[in-house]
Design a protein around this motif. Structure first.
Motif, PDB file in Angstrom:
ATOM      1  N   GLU A 317       0.527  -1.152   0.303  1.00 17.32           N
ATOM      2  CA  GLU A 317      -0.441  -0.080   0.308  1.00 17.32           C
ATOM      3  C   GLU A 317       0.920   1.246  -0.128  1.00 17.32           C
ATOM      4  O   GLU A 317       0.285   2.684   0.296  1.00 17.32           O
ATOM      5  N   GLY A 318       2.223   1.084   0.365  1.00 15.80           N
ATOM      6  CA  GLY A 318       3.441   2.367  -0.094  1.00 15.80           C
ATOM      7  C   GLY A 318       3.640   3.037   1.032  1.00 15.80           C
ATOM      8  O   GLY A 318       3.817   4.476   1.099  1.00 15.80           O
ATOM      9  N   VAL A 319       3.434   2.635   2.264  1.00 12.06           N
ATOM     10  CA  VAL A 319       3.276   3.428   3.183  1.00 12.06           C
ATOM     11  C   VAL A 319       4.230   3.139   4.019  1.00 12.06           C
ATOM     12  O   VAL A 319       5.451   1.923   3.957  1.00 12.06           O
ATOM     13  N   ASP A 320       5.171   4.458   4.192  1.00 11.74           N
ATOM     14  CA  ASP A 320       6.837   5.050   4.153  1.00 11.74           C
ATOM     15  C   ASP A 320       6.871   4.756   6.086  1.00 11.74           C
ATOM     16  O   ASP A 320       6.219   5.154   6.495  1.00 11.74           O
ATOM     17  N   VAL A 321       7.914   4.242   5.836  1.00 12.85           N
ATOM     18  CA  VAL A 321       8.533   4.491   7.436  1.00 12.85           C
ATOM     19  C   VAL A 321       9.686   4.908   7.031  1.00 12.85           C
ATOM     20  O   VAL A 321      10.620   4.027   6.521  1.00 12.85           O
ATOM     21  N   ALA A 322      10.104   6.183   8.017  1.00 10.64           N
ATOM     22  CA  ALA A 322      11.072   6.584   7.516  1.00 10.64           C
ATOM     23  C   ALA A 322      12.663   5.759   8.673  1.00 10.64           C
ATOM     24  O   ALA A 322      12.338   5.162   9.912  1.00 10.64           O
ATOM     25  N   ALA A 323      13.648   5.131   7.779  1.00 10.23           N
ATOM     26  CA  ALA A 323      14.756   4.836   8.494  1.00 10.23           C
ATOM     27  C   ALA A 323      15.617   5.916   8.984  1.00 10.23           C
ATOM     28  O   ALA A 323      16.024   7.033   8.683  1.00 10.23           O
ATOM     29  N   PRO A 324      15.986   5.127  10.250  1.00 15.11           N
ATOM     30  CA  PRO A 324      16.809   5.960  11.086  1.00 15.11           C
ATOM     31  C   PRO A 324      18.173   6.755  10.682  1.00 15.11           C
ATOM     32  O   PRO A 324      18.280   5.693  10.080  1.00 15.11           O
ATOM     33  N   THR A 325      18.362   8.207  10.765  1.00 16.77           N
ATOM     34  CA  THR A 325      19.334   8.556  10.010  1.00 16.77           C
ATOM     35  C   THR A 325      20.082   9.116  11.121  1.00 16.77           C
ATOM     36  O   THR A 325      19.492   9.571  11.640  1.00 16.77           O
ATOM     37  N   PRO A 326      22.219   9.157  11.142  1.00 18.53           N
ATOM     38  CA  PRO A 326      22.876  10.039  11.523  1.00 18.53           C
ATOM     39  C   PRO A 326      22.131  11.392  11.877  1.00 18.53           C
ATOM     40  O   PRO A 326      21.689  11.778  11.095  1.00 18.53           O
ATOM     41  N   ARG A 327      22.479  12.103  12.811  1.00 19.37           N
ATOM     42  CA  ARG A 327      22.043  13.297  12.546  1.00 19.37           C
ATOM     43  C   ARG A 327      23.399  14.656  11.741  1.00 19.37           C
ATOM     44  O   ARG A 327      22.465  15.441  10.969  1.00 19.37           O
ATOM     45  N   ALA A 328      24.333  13.738  12.134  1.00 17.37           N
ATOM     46  CA  ALA A 328      25.744  14.340  11.348  1.00 17.37           C
ATOM     47  C   ALA A 328      26.782  13.088  10.902  1.00 17.37           C
ATOM     48  O   ALA A 328      27.070  12.294  11.622  1.00 17.37           O
ATOM     49  N   PHE A 329      27.742  13.889  10.050  1.00 22.41           N
ATOM     50  CA  PHE A 329      28.482  12.807   9.940  1.00 22.41           C
ATOM     51  C   PHE A 329      29.958  14.083  10.386  1.00 22.41           C
ATOM     52  O   PHE A 329      29.803  15.145   9.660  1.00 22.41           O
ATOM     53  N   LEU A 330      30.857  13.400  11.293  1.00 26.87           N
ATOM     54  CA  LEU A 330      31.950  14.364  10.984  1.00 26.87           C
ATOM     55  C   LEU A 330      33.184  14.070  10.684  1.00 26.87           C
ATOM     56  O   LEU A 330      33.281  12.892  10.895  1.00 26.87           O
ATOM     57  N   VAL A 331      33.527  15.158   9.454  1.00 26.31           N
ATOM     58  CA  VAL A 331      35.015  14.673   9.292  1.00 26.31           C
ATOM     59  C   VAL A 331      36.052  15.370   9.935  1.00 26.31           C
ATOM     60  O   VAL A 331      35.964  16.459   9.711  1.00 26.31           O
ATOM     61  N   ARG A 346      32.128  12.533  20.887  1.00 15.80           N
ATOM     62  CA  ARG A 346      31.509  12.567  22.532  1.00 15.80           C
ATOM     63  C   ARG A 346      30.268  14.131  23.307  1.00 15.80           C
ATOM     64  O   ARG A 346      29.360  13.105  23.547  1.00 15.80           O
ATOM     65  N   SER A 347      30.849  14.976  22.588  1.00 20.01           N
ATOM     66  CA  SER A 347      29.879  15.777  23.259  1.00 20.01           C
ATOM     67  C   SER A 347      28.151  15.750  22.219  1.00 20.01           C
ATOM     68  O   SER A 347      27.064  16.215  23.346  1.00 20.01           O
ATOM     69  N   LEU A 348      28.041  15.435  21.341  1.00 26.29           N
ATOM     70  CA  LEU A 348      26.692  15.574  20.697  1.00 26.29           C
ATOM     71  C   LEU A 348      26.703  14.405  20.999  1.00 26.29           C
ATOM     72  O   LEU A 348      24.976  14.141  21.485  1.00 26.29           O
ATOM     73  N   ARG A 349      26.847  13.413  21.302  1.00 26.63           N
ATOM     74  CA  ARG A 349      26.193  11.581  21.772  1.00 26.63           C
ATOM     75  C   ARG A 349      25.552  11.706  23.440  1.00 26.63           C
ATOM     76  O   ARG A 349      24.291  11.873  23.393  1.00 26.63           O
ATOM     77  N   ALA A 350      26.762  13.158  23.986  1.00 28.41           N
ATOM     78  CA  ALA A 350      26.048  12.685  25.055  1.00 28.41           C
ATOM     79  C   ALA A 350      25.146  13.996  25.271  1.00 28.41           C
ATOM     80  O   ALA A 350      23.714  13.572  26.101  1.00 28.41           O
ATOM     81  N   ALA A 351      24.723  14.410  25.061  1.00 30.61           N
ATOM     82  CA  ALA A 351      23.525  15.054  24.076  1.00 30.61           C
ATOM     83  C   ALA A 351      22.645  14.595  23.669  1.00 30.61           C
ATOM     84  O   ALA A 351      21.376  15.378  23.161  1.00 30.61           O
ATOM     85  N   GLY A 352      22.774  13.239  23.524  1.00 27.91           N
ATOM     86  CA  GLY A 352      21.105  12.472  22.779  1.00 27.91           C
ATOM     87  C   GLY A 352      21.868  12.373  20.690  1.00 27.91           C
ATOM     88  O   GLY A 352      20.648  12.274  20.121  1.00 27.91           O
ATOM     89  N   VAL A 410      28.497  24.348  18.346  1.00 28.13           N
ATOM     90  CA  VAL A 410      27.977  23.090  17.332  1.00 28.13           C
ATOM     91  C   VAL A 410      27.158  22.239  18.012  1.00 28.13           C
ATOM     92  O   VAL A 410      26.235  22.340  16.772  1.00 28.13           O
ATOM     93  N   VAL A 411      27.493  21.907  18.884  1.00 26.92           N
ATOM     94  CA  VAL A 411      26.120  21.212  19.012  1.00 26.92           C
ATOM     95  C   VAL A 411      24.688  21.795  19.255  1.00 26.92           C
ATOM     96  O   VAL A 411      23.613  20.819  18.164  1.00 26.92           O
ATOM     97  N   GLU A 412      24.350  23.013  19.327  1.00 28.91           N
ATOM     98  CA  GLU A 412      23.096  23.619  18.784  1.00 28.91           C
ATOM     99  C   GLU A 412      22.833  23.041  17.213  1.00 28.91           C
ATOM    100  O   GLU A 412      21.546  23.611  17.432  1.00 28.91           O
ATOM    101  N   GLU A 413      23.630  23.315  16.812  1.00 29.97           N
ATOM    102  CA  GLU A 413      23.397  23.849  15.247  1.00 29.97           C
ATOM    103  C   GLU A 413      23.400  22.402  15.172  1.00 29.97           C
ATOM    104  O   GLU A 413      22.300  22.310  13.541  1.00 29.97           O
ATOM    105  N   VAL A 414      23.755  20.735  15.416  1.00 32.41           N
ATOM    106  CA  VAL A 414      23.035  19.619  14.621  1.00 32.41           C
ATOM    107  C   VAL A 414      21.920  19.549  15.598  1.00 32.41           C
ATOM    108  O   VAL A 414      21.230  19.006  14.856  1.00 32.41           O
ATOM    109  N   ARG A 415      21.789  19.952  16.624  1.00 33.57           N
ATOM    110  CA  ARG A 415      20.457  19.769  16.720  1.00 33.57           C
ATOM    111  C   ARG A 415      19.508  20.471  16.063  1.00 33.57           C
ATOM    112  O   ARG A 415      18.037  19.828  15.742  1.00 33.57           O
ATOM    113  N   ARG A 416      19.589  21.648  15.490  1.00 34.86           N
ATOM    114  CA  ARG A 416      18.511  22.499  15.072  1.00 34.86           C
ATOM    115  C   ARG A 416      18.834  22.119  13.831  1.00 34.86           C
ATOM    116  O   ARG A 416      17.442  22.133  12.390  1.00 34.86           O
ATOM    117  N   ALA A 417      19.703  21.322  13.095  1.00 38.39           N
ATOM    118  CA  ALA A 417      19.724  21.215  11.701  1.00 38.39           C
ATOM    119  C   ALA A 417      18.405  19.895  10.685  1.00 38.39           C
ATOM    120  O   ALA A 417      18.367  19.070  12.030  1.00 38.39           O
TER     121      ALA A 417
END
Ligand code: HAM
Length: 417
Positions: A317-331, A346-352, A410-417
Motif C-alpha cells: 500500500e506504499g506506506v513509508d516508514v522512515a529509516a533512522p539516520t544520523p544527525r551529522a557526519f563528522l569529517v 562525544r559531546s554530540l552523543r552526550a546531548a543525545g 556546534v551541538v546546538e547547530e546540529v540539534r537544529r539541523a
C-alpha cells in the motif's frame, strides 16, 4: 560452499529492521493504552502442551510442528503459536489470582513446517494478545478493536474484518453431523487432503482453499443457525458492541480457524492488498483451553497478527516508514583534527544526537562521500583553520551550502539541523 538461511526463514536486514521496530513499537504503544503487559515465553515447550491445546487433528499438530527429542529424552517442540505458552505461564505463575482479568501481550517467532511461499514461512513472527478471565462479549470486542486500531496505526487500509461463532460442545456435535451429511455426496470429487478433513474434523472443510471444496460447501448449512441460546446471545451482543465501536465487519461462516481450541467467537482480518495469504491475523475465544491444561475454567479470548504479512501490506500500500539516520557526519580534514572530532562526537552523543565519524584516517573526499551515503543532513568539518580558530564548518548536505560556526555552538547547530 557458502551458507544460506534455512529454507522458509529469512534474515531481517538493516535496510528493513527499522520497519520491524516501528511495527513492534506501534503495537506496544497501542496495547499499553488498554492495560496489556508483556509476557515472554521460551522458544520451545513440552510437545504435549501443543498437542493438547492446538488439537491432535489440527494441521499445526499433524504436519507442521518442529518436534525433536532432547538429550534428556524429552519430546520438545519449537512453539508453533503463542497462546498455549502464554496460558501455560499464566497458570504456572498464578498470574490470575482473585479471578481478576489478566491482559497479556507478546511478540514472538513461531515455527511451522509449512510449504514456504510469499507470506508463509517456517519461522514467522507474531504480535499477539491474550485477555484471560472474562466471559463478556466486551472482551471479544476489545481484542477485535485493538486489532483493527493496530492496522490503522500502521497506515494499512483495505481491511476486511470477518467474524463468526463456532458455539460450544452442543453446537459442535449437532453441526458436525449436519456437515457430514452435507459433504458426503461430494466426497468423491474432493482432494484427498480435504477428504481426510472430512474424517478428522469436518468443520475444516469449510476453510479449505480447494475450488471443489469451496463449490461443495457454498450452500452448506451455517453454523450460526445451530448455535445454542447462550452462544447466540453472546454473538449478538458482540455484534452490537462492534457496531457501537464503529468497527465494520462481515459475518463469515467460512471462518472456522485452524486450531481446535476455539469456542464461540472466531475472527480474522484480511487485507484486500494481499493475494493468497490474505489472513493478516486470527483470533477468538478459548473458554476451555485453560481447563484442558489443568487450570480452573477461565474464559479467555485473544488474537495473533502475522508481522511479515502486516509489513507486506504496508509495502503493497506504499506506506513509508522512515529509516533512522544520523544527525551529522563528522569529517576530519587533517590528521591533527581527529582528536577534536572525537571530542565533538562525544559531546554530540552526550546531548543525545547521533553522529558518525571516520575511523580509518581516510581522505577528506572519501569522508564526504561516506557522509552523503550516511543519510545525515549535515557534515561537520574540522581542519587546520578550524582548529586554530576554535570553529567548525557545518555543511548542509541537502543544499551543499556551508558556514563557519564557533566550536561551542556546534551541538546546538546540529540539534537544529
Ligand atoms: P493463527 O491463525 O494460526 O493463530 O496465526 C495468526 C497469524 O499468524 C496468521 O493470520 C498469519 O498472519 C500469521 N502466521 C501464521 N503462520 C504463519 C506462517 N507460517 N508464515 C507467516 N505468517 C504466519 C494463532 O496462532 C493463534 N495463537 C491466535 C490466537 C491468539 N488465538 C487466540 N489467541
Amino acid at each position: 560452499m557458502g551458507y544460506s538461511a534455512p529454507r522458509g526463514t529469512h534474515d531481517i536486514l538493516p535496510t528493513e529492521s527499522h520497519r520491524w521496530r516501528s511495527l513492534e513499537r506501534a503495537f506496544e504503544d497501542l496495547v499499553s493504552l488498554y492495560g496489556y503487559a508483556e509476557i515472554r515465553t521460551p522458544a520451545f515447550e513440552d510437545t504435549e502442551l501443543f498437542v493438547r491445546t492446538s488439537g491432535d487433528t489440527s494441521e499445526v499438530v499433524t504436519k507442521q510442528m518442529y518436534t525433536f527429542e532432547d538429550k534428556g529424552g524429552r519430546s520438545i517442540t519449537l512453539k508453533p503459536e503463542g497462546t498455549a505458552p502464554a496460558v501455560r505461564a499464566y497458570l504456572e505463575h498464578g498470574l490470575g489470582q482473585q479471578g481478576a482479568v489478566t491482559r497479556l501481550w507478546y511478540a514472538t517467532p513461531i515455527f511451522r513446517y509449512e510449504r514456504p511461499q510469499k507470506g508463509r514461512y517456517r519461522q514467522a513472527h507474531q504480535v499477539g494478545l491474550e485477555l484471560i478471565g472474562s466471559e463478556s462479549p466486551a472482551a471479544d470486542c476489545e481484542v477485535i478493536e485493538i486489532t483493527v486500531r493496530f492496522y490503522e496505526a500502521l497506515g494499512i487500509r483495505g481491511l476486511r474484518v470477518l467474524v463468526n461463532s463456532l458455539g460450544r460442545e452442543e453446537t459442535r456435535a449437532r453441526y458436525r453431523a449436519v456437515l457430514l451429511d452435507h459433504a458426503r455426496p461430494y466426497l468423491e470429487t474432493l482432494e484427498p487432503d480435504v477428504r481426510s478433513r472430512y474424517e478428522r474434523n469436518p468443520l475444516r472443510i469449510l476453510d479449505s482453499k480447494d475450488p471443489e471444496a469451496i463449490a461443495a460447501m457454498a450452500d452448506a448449512p451455517r453454523v450460526l443457525d445451530y448455535l445454542e441460546e447462550a452462544s447466540k446471545a453472546h454473538f449478538d451482543a458482540l455484534r452490537g458492541l462492534l457496531d457501537e465501536a464503529g468497527i465494520e465487519y462481515v459475518v463469515a461462516p467460512e471462518v472456522v480457524r485452524g486450531l481446535d481450541y476455539y469456542t464461540d467467537t472466531v475472527f480474522e482480518v484480511q487485507s484486500t492488498s494481499l493475494g493468497a495469504q490474505s489472513a493478516l491475523c486470527g483470533g477468538g475465544r478459548y473458554d476451555n483451553l485453560i481447563h484442558e491444561i489443568g487450570g480452573p475454567r477461565t474464559p479467555s479470548v485473544g488474537v495473533a497478527m502475522g508481522v511479515e504479512r502486516a509489513l507486506m501490506v504496508q509495502e503493497a500500500e506504499g506506506v513509508d516508514v522512515a529509516a533512522p539516520t544520523p544527525r551529522a557526519f563528522l569529517v576530519s580534514a587533517t590528521p591533527e583534527a581527529r582528536a577534536e572530532v572525537r571530542a565533538l562526537a562525544r559531546s554530540l552523543r552526550a546531548a543525545g544526537l547521533a553522529c558518525i565519524i571516520d575511523l580509518d584516517g581516510r581522505s577528506m573526499k572519501s569522508q564526504l562521500k561516506a557522509a552523503d551515503r550516511s543519510g545525515a543532513p549535515i557534515a561537520v568539518l574540522i581542519g587546520t583553520d578550524e582548529l586554530a580558530a576554535r570553529t567548525a564548518t557545518v555543511r548542509d548536505l541537502r543544499t551543499s551550502t556551508q558556514k563557519s560556526v564557533p566550536r561551542d555552538s556546534v551541538v546546538e547547530e546540529v540539534r537544529r539541523a
